[in-house]
Write a protein that holds these residues in place. Structure first.
Motif, PDB file in Angstrom:
ATOM      1  N   TYR A 159       0.857  -1.192   0.000  1.00  9.56           N
ATOM      2  CA  TYR A 159       0.000   0.000   0.000  1.00  9.56           C
ATOM      3  C   TYR A 159       0.890   1.237   0.000  1.00  9.56           C
ATOM      4  N   GLY A 160       0.723   2.085  -1.008  1.00 10.56           N
ATOM      5  CA  GLY A 160       1.534   3.292  -1.091  1.00 10.56           C
ATOM      6  C   GLY A 160       0.678   4.536  -1.129  1.00 10.56           C
ATOM      7  N   CYS A 161       1.132   5.573  -0.386  1.00 11.49           N
ATOM      8  CA  CYS A 161       0.426   6.857  -0.406  1.00 11.49           C
ATOM      9  C   CYS A 161       1.448   7.960  -0.640  1.00 11.49           C
ATOM     10  N   LYS A 162       0.937   9.149  -0.949  1.00 10.15           N
ATOM     11  CA  LYS A 162       1.859  10.269  -1.156  1.00 10.15           C
ATOM     12  C   LYS A 162       2.515  10.660   0.164  1.00 10.15           C
ATOM     13  N   THR A 163       1.702  10.801   1.214  1.00  8.97           N
ATOM     14  CA  THR A 163       2.218  11.214   2.528  1.00  8.97           C
ATOM     15  C   THR A 163       1.567  10.350   3.606  1.00  8.97           C
ATOM     16  N   PRO A 164       2.143  10.298   4.806  1.00 10.89           N
ATOM     17  CA  PRO A 164       1.532   9.506   5.886  1.00 10.89           C
ATOM     18  C   PRO A 164       0.104   9.936   6.214  1.00 10.89           C
ATOM     19  N   ASP A 165      -0.216  11.222   6.018  1.00 10.02           N
ATOM     20  CA  ASP A 165      -1.578  11.709   6.296  1.00 10.02           C
ATOM     21  C   ASP A 165      -2.617  11.033   5.412  1.00 10.02           C
ATOM     22  N   GLU A 166      -2.188  10.562   4.252  1.00  5.71           N
ATOM     23  CA  GLU A 166      -3.156  10.043   3.285  1.00  5.71           C
ATOM     24  C   GLU A 166      -3.476   8.572   3.492  1.00  5.71           C
ATOM     25  N   ILE A 167      -2.837   7.945   4.467  1.00  2.00           N
ATOM     26  CA  ILE A 167      -3.090   6.523   4.704  1.00  2.00           C
ATOM     27  C   ILE A 167      -4.481   6.352   5.325  1.00  2.00           C
ATOM     28  N   MET A 168      -5.270   5.485   4.706  1.00  2.00           N
ATOM     29  CA  MET A 168      -6.641   5.261   5.181  1.00  2.00           C
ATOM     30  C   MET A 168      -6.699   4.001   6.027  1.00  2.00           C
ATOM     31  N   TYR A 169      -7.786   3.784   6.699  1.00  2.00           N
ATOM     32  CA  TYR A 169      -8.039   2.560   7.482  1.00  2.00           C
ATOM     33  C   TYR A 169      -6.849   2.253   8.405  1.00  2.00           C
ATOM     34  N   ALA A 198      -3.241  -1.647  10.875  1.00  2.00           N
ATOM     35  CA  ALA A 198      -2.351  -2.041  11.975  1.00  2.00           C
ATOM     36  C   ALA A 198      -2.694  -3.454  12.440  1.00  2.00           C
ATOM     37  N   GLU A 199      -4.001  -3.741  12.519  1.00  2.00           N
ATOM     38  CA  GLU A 199      -4.427  -5.087  12.932  1.00  2.00           C
ATOM     39  C   GLU A 199      -3.988  -6.140  11.927  1.00  2.00           C
ATOM     40  N   VAL A 200      -4.163  -5.829  10.647  1.00  2.21           N
ATOM     41  CA  VAL A 200      -3.785  -6.789   9.607  1.00  2.21           C
ATOM     42  C   VAL A 200      -2.281  -7.068   9.683  1.00  2.21           C
ATOM     43  N   ALA A 201      -1.511  -6.012   9.901  1.00  2.15           N
ATOM     44  CA  ALA A 201      -0.057  -6.168   9.972  1.00  2.15           C
ATOM     45  C   ALA A 201       0.358  -7.077  11.131  1.00  2.15           C
ATOM     46  N   GLU A 202      -0.510  -7.130  12.152  1.00  2.29           N
ATOM     47  CA  GLU A 202      -0.207  -7.959  13.335  1.00  2.29           C
ATOM     48  C   GLU A 202      -0.698  -9.400  13.192  1.00  2.29           C
ATOM     49  N   MET A 203      -1.465  -9.675  12.164  1.00  5.87           N
ATOM     50  CA  MET A 203      -2.123 -10.976  12.055  1.00  5.87           C
ATOM     51  C   MET A 203      -1.129 -12.132  11.928  1.00  5.87           C
ATOM     52  N   GLY A 204       0.064 -11.852  11.372  1.00  2.00           N
ATOM     53  CA  GLY A 204       1.100 -12.875  11.253  1.00  2.00           C
ATOM     54  C   GLY A 204       0.690 -13.974  10.293  1.00  2.00           C
ATOM     55  N   LYS A 205       0.938 -15.192  10.663  1.00  5.83           N
ATOM     56  CA  LYS A 205       0.661 -16.359   9.809  1.00  5.83           C
ATOM     57  C   LYS A 205       1.238 -16.105   8.400  1.00  5.83           C
ATOM     58  N   ASN A 206       0.411 -16.300   7.394  1.00  6.37           N
ATOM     59  CA  ASN A 206       0.916 -16.134   6.025  1.00  6.37           C
ATOM     60  C   ASN A 206       0.586 -14.745   5.464  1.00  6.37           C
ATOM     61  N   ILE A 207       0.391 -13.763   6.353  1.00  7.44           N
ATOM     62  CA  ILE A 207      -0.042 -12.438   5.903  1.00  7.44           C
ATOM     63  C   ILE A 207       1.041 -11.394   6.141  1.00  7.44           C
ATOM     64  N   GLU A 208       1.383 -10.633   5.109  1.00  8.41           N
ATOM     65  CA  GLU A 208       2.309  -9.513   5.328  1.00  8.41           C
ATOM     66  C   GLU A 208       1.702  -8.231   4.760  1.00  8.41           C
ATOM     67  N   PHE A 209       2.011  -7.124   5.406  1.00  6.92           N
ATOM     68  CA  PHE A 209       1.471  -5.833   4.979  1.00  6.92           C
ATOM     69  C   PHE A 209       2.621  -4.842   4.901  1.00  6.92           C
ATOM     70  N   LEU A 210       2.872  -4.321   3.719  1.00  5.03           N
ATOM     71  CA  LEU A 210       3.967  -3.355   3.556  1.00  5.03           C
ATOM     72  C   LEU A 210       3.396  -2.011   3.128  1.00  5.03           C
ATOM     73  N   LYS A 211       3.894  -0.972   3.765  1.00  6.45           N
ATOM     74  CA  LYS A 211       3.433   0.383   3.445  1.00  6.45           C
ATOM     75  C   LYS A 211       4.615   1.213   2.964  1.00  6.45           C
ATOM     76  N   THR A 212       4.298   2.184   2.128  1.00  5.72           N
ATOM     77  CA  THR A 212       5.327   3.156   1.774  1.00  5.72           C
ATOM     78  C   THR A 212       4.649   4.497   1.523  1.00  5.72           C
ATOM     79  N   VAL A 213       5.421   5.570   1.679  1.00 10.41           N
ATOM     80  CA  VAL A 213       4.909   6.893   1.313  1.00 10.41           C
ATOM     81  C   VAL A 213       5.941   7.561   0.408  1.00 10.41           C
ATOM     82  N   ASP A 214       5.436   8.401  -0.509  1.00  7.10           N
ATOM     83  CA  ASP A 214       6.368   9.109  -1.396  1.00  7.10           C
ATOM     84  C   ASP A 214       7.233  10.066  -0.589  1.00  7.10           C
TER      85      ASP A 214
END
Lengths: 288, 251, 345
Positions: A158-168, A173-189
């Motif tokens: 998931y990429g956004c222009k700035t940290p302010d633009e990150i939704m949900y 945060a919950e999804v990122a903690e789910m572990g198992k076979n799930i990974e969540f990567l974020k980036t901002v411009d």
């Protein structure tokens, strides 16, 4: 009589331009520009959508706008949308309160139907969402996350222009903690002083995910400029075009394949899309 | 919801657009007054308010002393609308921009040419920020009503951005060129219901050009129909002073 | 039709048309209004022009009006669908326009049938009037075989000079023909002479040499130089789309009454040749240049929609050619792309 005259020009009982009433039951402030709305259909029926579909949202006197459905399919008459204020309808919607009424038509379009879902089973699922592109994918993401064991691995980029633009934010945060076979990567411009995560456009996240391109299904949504670079990146990794799905944005006016505003060469995005397999549209010059 | 305060102001103009604005049936006028408060209107009432929700500016800027007055209105207005061709493009007043200052001063006041201050004519947008415009000489009354509704409802002003040809075709007119006249319709913004071509005239462009006019092609058309470049610029400079240079470049 | 041929005298034709009007039904036909020749409602049969003169707009306007209210609502939230359809007879529609109506019928009946179009269409009776020759030098119906029809009207008249031979296409046509018109049954084929004369008049004109292959040829010529050269000429005025009998794209807008208590949702003709047509939120324009829009328009006629409808969606009526001030023509473009033009075909 000529057999060609058998064309049925009898009007159908259902009027496809007549909208249904819905009530706003929840509003959450996501970012400066985006608001989350929970809507409840007054006819007490479920919306009956599949992930990737959209509705036409009306505010009487202002107009109608196509809006992605962001919640997974549900059994009750509630569903969710997330709306950026960019036009007359969306600006007006942002001034509304819980309890206010709006109108909707739909669901419309070809979403992530059963045949796509079946193709995804036991595969590595790579979601790539840029900015507001997270919204049309969220319905599918949440469906997939309900039964993660059906898939080899689930990577969400998931990429956004700035940290302010990150939704949900909380949900993510919950999804990122789910572990198992799930990974969540974020980036901002562009990060700010509090940002400690990745910085750079979304394609910089792709090398951080380990995936076998032949056993991975990529699902992309974002602003027009993003697709081009993501597609190059995936194809360079050896991913077959038929493993790539994309959800496209156009300004649908009718939602039912008539008005012509969403045409992409011979394709009506509102009917044949907005979800496409890249192999089916790679030669279409008007996609990007 | 409090009714928005609407004010009309005029600069160099004939005030015909303001008269067009009130050229409504009595019941329409009452509806309009139920929706907005008209707080300044020299043609009909006289009252002053400190702040305006919508300021409609008629006329172009032809004197330096107009500038602070316009800036003051701008500062007191939420939405400022260039109202009519003079405000929108400079209008007929801008014809003097083709002449030497001494010449037009003398032409207007032969005995006392320096009596009044005067400058090059400017459109409102050349002096202050403009939020919306209502084009035309004069404005189209129903378009004015529509734009007021748009602004009250919080919609973007809905001014067509397509050519007069669209309306001419809808009216099933015989093309002006087929009738041996020349017309700017193909590059001019519609919204007038092609009034001039539909009534035996031709379009001379009072509503200004569409966003991306193909002026090269327009010039080629006029040449194909035997209009020289000088005739062309002369005939059409009335409202298209700015595009004159483009025509020239296209030549 | 079982070896029986029907004919109708000119006098009986006019009597029948007047009967339709006296029956309280709206009758639209080719007529003159001031300097204009157009399809419009008439109040007496003698207002009707029998000799075709090309019109600016096609009869599509009767089924897909320029502005059409589709919803009415109040600010209290009461919404009602609005469908205006009254019994109507269209008289004197030419083969090219009948092809156009057939295309629109298919487009609007498809899957989610369009309630407004279909209601109007269902309540209409269409009487065709065959062409015995090409109407002018701008028409190119013969290029796509649109001078002859197999469907699109309820019955068709063929002017034999003395009277009219009749071909019935639908049951409704047969029934209405009997209801309003005095006809005569002939055993000999009275159509033969007409057909021969027509064939002779069109004999020197042929279809595009690769008519059936046009979709494929256009698909393979997206980068042909013709798009740039013709696109550079284009004024983007939209005239070609407005006058086209098979263009049906529309815009939808909400319009409140001045009292802001009630409003309407209106659909209006739109045109993909206009700059703003493919603009999306954020102001990206998916067809920014005139050449992109021209390519789209022409491909819709000879490629995208031709594949869908199984026949050319350009019917060769020539209206866009007459309306274009810079001489852009689907015929010329197709001939350029197929190579017919350079090989003198």
């Amino acid at each position: 009589m000529n057999s060609n005259n058998k064309l049925n020009i009898k009007p159908k009982d259902e009027n496809l331009y007549l909208p249904e009433k819905a009530t706003i039951t929840k509003i959450k402030n996501f970012t400066d520009k985006e608001l989350f709305f929970e809507l409840e259909l007054q006819n007490n029926k479920p919306l009956g959508h599949i992930p990737g579909q959209f509705i036409q949202l009306s505010i009487l006197g202002i107009g109608e706008a196509p809006i992605s459905i962001s919640s997974p399919p549900g059994a009750d008459n509630k569903f969710e949308i997330c709306v950026r204020a960019v036009g007359d309808v969306t600006n007006k919607l942002h001034s509304f309160n819980v309890g206010d009424e709006i109108f909707i038509r739909g669901p419309f379009g070809h979403g992530f139907d059963d045949s796509i879902i079946q193709k995804m089973y036991r595969k590595h699922i790579l979601f790539i969402a840029g900015g507001i592109g997270y919204v049309p994918l969220r319905s599918l993401i949440n469906k997939v996350l309900k039964e993660p064991e059906l898939y080899e691995k689930i990577s969400i980029l998931y990429g956004c222009k700035t940290p302010d633009e990150i939704m949900y934010k909380e949900e993510i945060a919950e999804v990122a903690e789910m572990g198992k076979n799930i990974e969540f990567l974020k980036t901002v411009d562009h990060g700010d002083e509090n940002w400690t995560g990745n910085t750079g456009v979304i394609t910089t996240l792709i090398p951080q995910v380990k995936f076998n391109p032949l056993n991975t299904i990529a699902i992309i949504a974002g602003p027009p400029v993003m697709y081009k670079f993501v597609l190059i990146s995936l194809i360079n990794k050896g991913m077959p075009k038929s493993n790539i799905y994309m959800s496209l944005e156009r300004r649908m006016k009718c939602g039912v394949g008539k008005c012509g505003h969403c045409k992409m060469e011979g394709i009506y995005v509102c009917k044949e899309g907005p979800v496409f397999n890249y192999a089916d549209i790679e030669n279409n010059e008007e996609v990007l | 919801m409090a009714k928005p305060k609407v004010a009309f102001f005029d600069f160099a103009s004939c005030e015909g657009c303001q008269l067009s604005a009130i050229d409504l049936a009595p019941e329409q006028m009452l509806d309009l007054l139920n929706v907005v408060d008209i707080v300044e209107f020299r043609e009909a009432i006289s009252e002053k308010a400190a702040k305006y929700d919508i300021a409609l500016i008629e006329g172009s800027i032809t004197r330096d002393c107009d500038v602070p007055r316009l800036q003051d209105i701008r500062n007191r207005s939420k939405v400022l609308v260039a109202f009519g061709a003079c405000a929108h493009t400079g209008g007929i007043n801008a014809l003097k921009n083709f002449q030497k200052k001494e010449d037009y001063q003398k032409a207007v006041y032969p005995t006392d040419p320096l009596k009044y201050e005067t400058t090059v004519t400017r459109a409102i947008s050349e002096v202050v920020q403009v939020d919306a415009f209502i084009p035309g000489c004069p404005i189209n009354t129903m378009e004015f009503v529509r734009i007021v509704k748009n602004l009250v409802l919080g919609k973007r002003p809905d001014i067509p951005d397509y050519s007069v040809c669209v309306e001419c075709k809808k009216n099933e007119n015989i093309c002006v060129y087929e009738k041996g006249m020349h017309c700017l319709g193909p590059v001019i913004r519609a919204g007038c219901d092609a009034k001039c071509p539909s009534n035996g005239g031709y379009c001379y462009g009072c509503r200004g050009t569409v966003t991306k006019p193909n002026l090269h092609a327009q010039k080629d058309v006029m040449q194909k129909y035997n209009l020289t470049f000088d005739q062309m610029t002369d005939q059409f400079k009335l409202f298209l002073q700015r595009n004159r240079e483009v025509f020239k470049n296209a030549g | 039709m079982n070896g029986k041929f029907r004919k109708i005298s000119k006098k009986d034709l006019l009597i029948g048309l007047d009967r339709i009007i006296n029956d309280g039904r709206k009758l639209a036909a080719l007529t003159r209004k001031g300097e204009k020749v157009l399809y419009d409602y008439v109040t007496k049969s003698d207002e009707i022009l029998m000799q075709y003169i090309p019109t600016v707009l096609s009869p599509k306007k009767f089924f897909l009006p320029q502005d059409e209210v589709i919803l009415e609502y109040t600010t209290k939230g009461k919404v009602t669908a609005k469908i205006e359809a009254e019994s109507m007879v269209l008289f004197g529609i030419k083969p090219c326009d009948l092809h156009g109506i057939k295309i629109l019928d298919e487009a609007f009946a498809e899957s989610n049938g369009d309630p407004n179009y279909l209601a109007k269409r269902e309540k209409s009776l269409i009487i065709g009037l065959d062409c015995s020759r090409l109407c002018d030098e701008k028409a190119f119906c013969y290029k796509v075989n649109a001078q002859n029809i197999t469907t699109g009207c309820d019955f068709m008249l063929h002017n034999t000079g003395i009277d009219f031979a009749v071909t019935v296409y639908t049951e409704k046509g047969a029934e209405q023909l009997d209801k309003y018109f005095q006809t005569e049954i002939k055993s000999e084929n009275i159509l033969d002479d007409f057909n021969q004369a027509k064939a002779a008049a069109f004999s020197k004109f042929g279809t595009f040499k690769q008519l059936k292959q046009l979709p494929e040829i256009f698909e393979n010529n997206k980068n042909h130089s013709v798009w740039q050269t013709e696109g550079d000429k284009c004024l983007s005025c939209g005239s070609c789309i407005l006058v086209c009998p098979t263009c049906y794209c529309f815009d939808v807008a909400d319009e409140m009454a001045l009292n802001l208590k009630k409003g309407e949702r209106i659909r209006r003709w739109d045109a993909c040749m206009l700059n703003s047509f493919a603009v999306v939120a954020g102001n990206d324009n998916f067809r920014e240049e005139p050449k992109d829009r021209l390519k789209h328009r022409i491909n819709r006629k000879f490629n995208y929609l031709m594949k869908k409808h199984g026949e050319s969606v350009c019917v060769g009526c020539g209206r866009c050619v007459r309306a274009c001030l810079v001489n852009i023509s689907p015929k010329t473009i197709a001939e350029t792309i197929t190579g017919e033009l350079s090989t003198g075909g």
